[in-house]
Structure formats: C-alpha cells, structure tokens
Enzyme design. Structure first.
Site, mmCIF file in Angstrom:
data_model
loop_
_atom_site.group_PDB
_atom_site.id
_atom_site.type_symbol
_atom_site.label_atom_id
_atom_site.label_comp_id
_atom_site.label_asym_id
_atom_site.label_seq_id
_atom_site.Cartn_x
_atom_site.Cartn_y
_atom_site.Cartn_z
ATOM 1 N N GLY A 14 45.167 8.202 7.132
ATOM 2 C CA GLY A 14 45.782 7.113 7.880
ATOM 3 C C GLY A 14 46.300 7.599 9.225
ATOM 4 O O GLY A 14 46.232 8.789 9.553
ATOM 5 N N SER A 108 60.137 1.849 6.923
ATOM 6 C CA SER A 108 59.823 1.111 8.139
ATOM 7 C C SER A 108 61.073 0.371 8.595
ATOM 8 O O SER A 108 61.916 -0.007 7.778
ATOM 9 C CB SER A 108 58.705 0.111 7.834
ATOM 10 O OG SER A 108 58.658 -0.874 8.833
ATOM 11 N N SER A 109 61.153 0.112 9.905
ATOM 12 C CA SER A 109 62.356 -0.551 10.443
ATOM 13 C C SER A 109 62.521 -1.981 9.914
ATOM 14 O O SER A 109 63.588 -2.571 10.059
ATOM 15 C CB SER A 109 62.313 -0.562 11.971
ATOM 16 O OG SER A 109 61.169 -1.247 12.419
ATOM 17 N N CYS A 110 61.464 -2.526 9.256
ATOM 18 C CA CYS A 110 61.592 -3.894 8.717
ATOM 19 C C CYS A 110 62.471 -3.954 7.479
ATOM 20 O O CYS A 110 62.700 -5.031 6.941
ATOM 21 C CB CYS A 110 60.229 -4.494 8.439
ATOM 22 S SG CYS A 110 59.405 -3.701 7.074
ATOM 23 N N TYR A 137 57.129 -6.243 1.534
ATOM 24 C CA TYR A 137 56.948 -4.843 1.980
ATOM 25 C C TYR A 137 58.308 -4.170 2.162
ATOM 26 O O TYR A 137 58.513 -3.030 1.742
ATOM 27 C CB TYR A 137 56.188 -4.922 3.298
ATOM 28 C CG TYR A 137 55.865 -3.644 4.008
ATOM 29 C CD1 TYR A 137 54.856 -2.810 3.549
ATOM 30 C CD2 TYR A 137 56.523 -3.302 5.191
ATOM 31 C CE1 TYR A 137 54.522 -1.662 4.248
ATOM 32 C CE2 TYR A 137 56.186 -2.156 5.896
ATOM 33 C CZ TYR A 137 55.188 -1.340 5.417
ATOM 34 O OH TYR A 137 54.847 -0.207 6.111
ATOM 35 N N LYS A 141 59.891 -0.897 0.278
ATOM 36 C CA LYS A 141 60.354 0.275 1.040
ATOM 37 C C LYS A 141 61.825 0.587 0.736
ATOM 38 O O LYS A 141 62.220 1.748 0.652
ATOM 39 C CB LYS A 141 60.153 0.038 2.540
ATOM 40 C CG LYS A 141 58.696 0.020 2.970
ATOM 41 C CD LYS A 141 58.073 1.384 2.821
ATOM 42 C CE LYS A 141 56.664 1.457 3.345
ATOM 43 N NZ LYS A 141 56.045 2.769 3.111
ATOM 44 N N ASN A 166 57.994 0.469 15.077
ATOM 45 C CA ASN A 166 56.550 0.180 15.160
ATOM 46 C C ASN A 166 55.833 1.379 15.797
ATOM 47 O O ASN A 166 56.266 1.869 16.842
ATOM 48 C CB ASN A 166 56.299 -1.072 16.004
ATOM 49 C CG ASN A 166 56.777 -2.346 15.303
ATOM 50 O OD1 ASN A 166 57.781 -2.334 14.583
ATOM 51 N ND2 ASN A 166 56.069 -3.437 15.512
ATOM 52 N N HIS A 180 48.404 -4.210 13.412
ATOM 53 C CA HIS A 180 49.644 -4.433 14.171
ATOM 54 C C HIS A 180 49.291 -4.866 15.593
ATOM 55 O O HIS A 180 48.147 -4.768 16.022
ATOM 56 C CB HIS A 180 50.475 -3.147 14.201
ATOM 57 C CG HIS A 180 51.037 -2.788 12.874
ATOM 58 N ND1 HIS A 180 50.519 -1.772 12.103
ATOM 59 C CD2 HIS A 180 52.068 -3.305 12.163
ATOM 60 C CE1 HIS A 180 51.211 -1.678 10.982
ATOM 61 N NE2 HIS A 180 52.150 -2.597 10.984
ATOM 62 N N ARG A 188 41.373 -6.572 21.685
ATOM 63 C CA ARG A 188 41.108 -7.905 22.271
ATOM 64 C C ARG A 188 40.847 -7.809 23.777
ATOM 65 O O ARG A 188 39.916 -8.403 24.297
ATOM 66 C CB ARG A 188 42.296 -8.830 21.984
ATOM 67 C CG ARG A 188 42.019 -10.253 22.378
ATOM 68 C CD ARG A 188 43.063 -11.206 21.821
ATOM 69 N NE ARG A 188 43.222 -11.060 20.399
ATOM 70 C CZ ARG A 188 44.414 -11.026 19.769
ATOM 71 N NH1 ARG A 188 45.523 -11.134 20.445
ATOM 72 N NH2 ARG A 188 44.468 -10.893 18.472
ATOM 73 N N TRP A 203 49.162 -13.920 19.919
ATOM 74 C CA TRP A 203 49.870 -14.646 18.865
ATOM 75 C C TRP A 203 51.331 -14.905 19.211
ATOM 76 O O TRP A 203 51.994 -14.058 19.816
ATOM 77 C CB TRP A 203 49.838 -13.853 17.567
ATOM 78 C CG TRP A 203 48.480 -13.603 17.008
ATOM 79 C CD1 TRP A 203 47.272 -14.005 17.514
ATOM 80 C CD2 TRP A 203 48.193 -12.852 15.829
ATOM 81 N NE1 TRP A 203 46.256 -13.570 16.713
ATOM 82 C CE2 TRP A 203 46.783 -12.857 15.674
ATOM 83 C CE3 TRP A 203 48.972 -12.182 14.890
ATOM 84 C CZ2 TRP A 203 46.162 -12.207 14.612
ATOM 85 C CZ3 TRP A 203 48.353 -11.537 13.833
ATOM 86 C CH2 TRP A 203 46.955 -11.557 13.698
#
Ligand SMILES: NC(=O)C1=CN([C@@H]2O[C@H](COP(=O)(O)OP(=O)(O)OC[C@H]3O[C@@H](n4cnc5c(N)ncnc54)[C@H](OP(=O)(O)O)[C@@H]3O)[C@@H](O)[C@H]2O)C=CC1
Ligand SMILES: C[C@H]1O[C@H](OP(=O)(O)OP(=O)(O)OC[C@H]2O[C@@H](n3cnc4c(=O)[nH]c(N)nc43)[C@H](O)[C@@H]2O)[C@@H](O)[C@@H](O)C1=O
Length: 313
Positions: A14, A108-110, A137, A141, A166, A180, A188, A203
């Site tokens: 990864g 993760s910061s989430c 998620y 975590k 991130n 992400h 894109r 988005w």
C-alpha cells in the site's frame, strides 16, 4: 529498534506500508518481513495465528487496512467496520501473544469528533459525535488504538498508535470513485488535459478544509516515533497547515498543467467541514514535516505518470 531486529510491515504494497519499508531500508534495517494480501489475509484469524507463531517478529508496523475516500467509506460502512476491526484485532492480539516488543498502530484523523475544536488535540478523542461519512472506519480505528492502550495497561506492553492526517504520495490509489481527493484530482485533471476538456467537475462545495502530509514524511515520522515514543495516548501526525478543497483543486490543476474551468457537484458529500491536527505533541517529541504541499504534489504527479504499478484499488 535494533538494525537486525525482525520487523513486520503489514500492508507493504500500500501507499503507507511501501513508504515505511523504503524508510526502514534507508535507515539500514536489514530484517524486514512482509506478506502480500494474497499470501496472508489478515482478516483470517487462523492464518494470522499461524504466521505470528512461525515468524515471531520483534516489531510490527500495522499499515494494512481497508482504506478509501469519502464515497468508498460512506457506501460500504459495514465492510469498512468489519474488515478493519477484525484485521486489527487479529494482528495486535497475535503480536502480543507471540512476544512482539513494540507495535505501531496506524489510525486516522477521522477518529476525532466531527465538530472537535480546531486544531484537534489528541485529548479530544471521544468527546462528541463522529462524522457520519466515515463513522464505521473511525469506530474500527478507535477500537484498534484502545486495544493497544488496554494491552499496555493490563499486560505492560509497549504498543503505540499514531493518527495521520490525510496522506498522499507514491503508490496511492487512483480509482475514480473510491480514492481520496488528492489522487482523484491528479487523475481527473491529467485526463482532462490530455482530452482537451474545457471543464471538469469536482465533488461537494469546495469549502471543506483539509490538511495533507506527504507519505515519505509520514514514514520518517513513524520510524522516528517507534524509536522515540512510548505511551498510551496517540500521537497526531500532520503538518498543522490547511487549505480549502477549492484551493487544493487550483494547486493540483497548476501542477498538472490543466487550464480549464473547475465546476462543483454539490450532490456529492463534503464530509467533515474542517480537519486540522494539533501537532504540538509531535513537534515536542522532536519531529517536523519537510515536504511542502506543492512540492509533494509534483513528486506524486511524477509517480502517477511513471509508476507502472499504479493502482486502482
Ligand atoms: N491514505 C490516507 O490518506 C490515510 C491513511 N491512513 C492509514 O494508513 C494505513 C495505510 O493506508 P494506505 O497505505 O493509504 O492504504 P492502501 O490501501 O494503499 O494500503 C493498504 C494495504 O493493506 C492491505 N490490506 C487490506 N486488507 C488486507 C487484508 N485483509 N489482509 C492483508 N492485507 C490487507 C492492502 O492490500 P490489497 O490492496 O491487496 O487489498 C494494501 O496493501 C491505514 O491504516 C490507514 O488507515 C491514515 C490516514 C490517512
Ligand atoms: C483520510 C480520510 O479520508 C476520508 O475523509 P475525507 O477527508 O472526507 O476524504 P476525501 O479525500 O475522500 O475527500 C476530501 C474532500 O474532497 C472533496 N472532493 C472533491 N472532489 C473529490 C474527488 O474527486 N474525490 C474525493 N474522494 N473527494 C473529492 C470531498 O467532497 C471532501 O470534501 C475518509 O475516508 C476518512 O475515513 C479518512 O480517514
């Protein structure tokens, strides 16, 4: 960590795991062990038991996880919870049962509340509600970091957790819907430039604020903290700098060389309005990021153009 110690990097193919392997090799560690997902499914308890009983690694970096951007997370809440919860419990538990001296768990910061005071300190964990687009998620975590803390408290282990902001860099996932934001924009804008398109649509509203850390800096911090930090409380890993998604799109368009118009699809989710880490604990431990965002995006775009292993997970 001793230079010849047996170090298992879970998730080495990864983005994060491959950067940790690069960093360990750069620092002269000689006994790194890895397994691909195909060779060892970390969600299979029996397979993980067998692997740890045989290999008994001295140190573990847990960088394997089911990972994705805002749409992947929000469309597959059950899968994100199950895979991550089971994988974490299997790896951390078997590491402990087989005498692993130190383990680093990557969260993760989430994990922090959606409306946490900004910048977010480590101490704001579990003080109010989570962001709904990645609640599953985040709960997985939080369970992983708490399991490390509980092993330390009950059995005296030295298992630590870090919460990166991130991330972006080489070996990222460029899937058009599941990735992400940063790899999605690189792809894109690149494809729009190649096709000569006059406009692209991104988005949400472009107003959310995000912080980005280059993955090689992250890997440097992980190895540094494995050698210099012990404690039950997690450590935030970030830059302490933020920008709006709109500003990010303009920066990526500049690096890629796309000059058309940028439109916004507000039917797509914005996610959490602001997600900036307080990095004072990290800096107090003696570490600071090196790669500024524009330079990091240039390095990542170069990888996008030239890496034959580019993934669309
Ligand atoms: N990317 C980001 O912005 C951020 C990432 N993080 C954390 O960093 C860590 C790594 O993320 P990142 O490198 O971006 O993610 P990637 O998707 O790039 O890498 C994850 C790796 O884990 C492997 N993996 C997933 N499930 C299993 C399984 N059941 N058994 C064995 N291997 C498995 C994947 O293999 P395969 O592809 O074959 O399934 C892949 O190689 C995660 O813990 C994530 O939460 C934290 C903050 C931000
Ligand atoms: C690392 C982190 O990543 C996720 O949280 P997120 O920060 O919301 O992630 P994101 O990178 O997907 O989006 C950031 C922002 O960018 C906007 N945006 C614009 N255009 C695109 C676009 O094309 N793709 C994506 N993905 N987002 C876009 C998008 O609408 C949002 O406002 C969770 O998985 C979470 O669990 C987690 O840990």
């Amino acid at each position: 960590m001793e230079k010849d110690a047996k170090i298992y990097v879970a998730g080495h193919r990864g983005m994060v795991g491959s950067a940790i392997v690069r960093q360990l090799e750069k620092e002269g560690y000689t006994n790194i062990i890895t397994r691909t997902h195909k060779e060892l499914d970390l969600c299979r308890q029996d397979a993980v038991e067998e692997f740890f009983a045989k290999e008994k690694p001295d140190y573990v970096f847990l960088a394997a996880a089911k990972v994705g951007g805002i749409m992947a997370n929000s469309e597959a809440l059950a899968d994100f919870m199950y895979d991550n919860m089971v994988l974490e419990m299997n790896v951390i538990h078997e590491a402990w049962k087989n005498g692993c001296k130190k383990l680093m768990f990557l969260g993760s910061s989430c994990i922090y509340p959606r409306m946490a005071p900004q910048p977010m300190k480590e101490s704001c964990l579990l003080t109010s509600e989570l962001e709904k687009t990645n609640e599953a998620y985040a709960l997985a975590k939080i369970s992983g970091l708490k399991y490390c803390e509980f092993l330390n408290r009950q059995y005296g282990t030295d298992y630590i957790s870090v919460m990166p902001t991130n991330l972006y860099g080489p070996n990222d996932n460029y899937h058009p819907e599941h990735s992400h934001v940063l790899p999605a924009l690189i792809r894109r804008f690149h494809e729009a430039k190649e096709a000569g398109l006059k406009e692209v649509t991104c988005w949400g509203t472009g107003t959310p604020l995000r912080e980005f850390l280059y993955v090689d800096d992250l890997a440097d911090a992980c190895v540094y903290l494995m050698n210099h930090y012990s404690g039950n409380e997690t450590v935030n890993l970030g830059t302490g700098k933020e920008l709006t998604i709109k500003e990010l799109t303009e920066l990526v368009a500049k690096v890629v060389g796309y000059e058309g118009e940028i439109k916004w699809d507000s039917t797509k989710p914005d996610g959490t309005p602001r997600k900036l880490l307080d990095v004072s604990k990290l800096e107090g431990l003696g570490w600071k990021y090196k790669t500024e965002l524009e330079e990091g995006i240039r390095l990542t775009y170069d990888d996008f153009l030239h890496n034959p292993m580019r993934a669309e997970r």
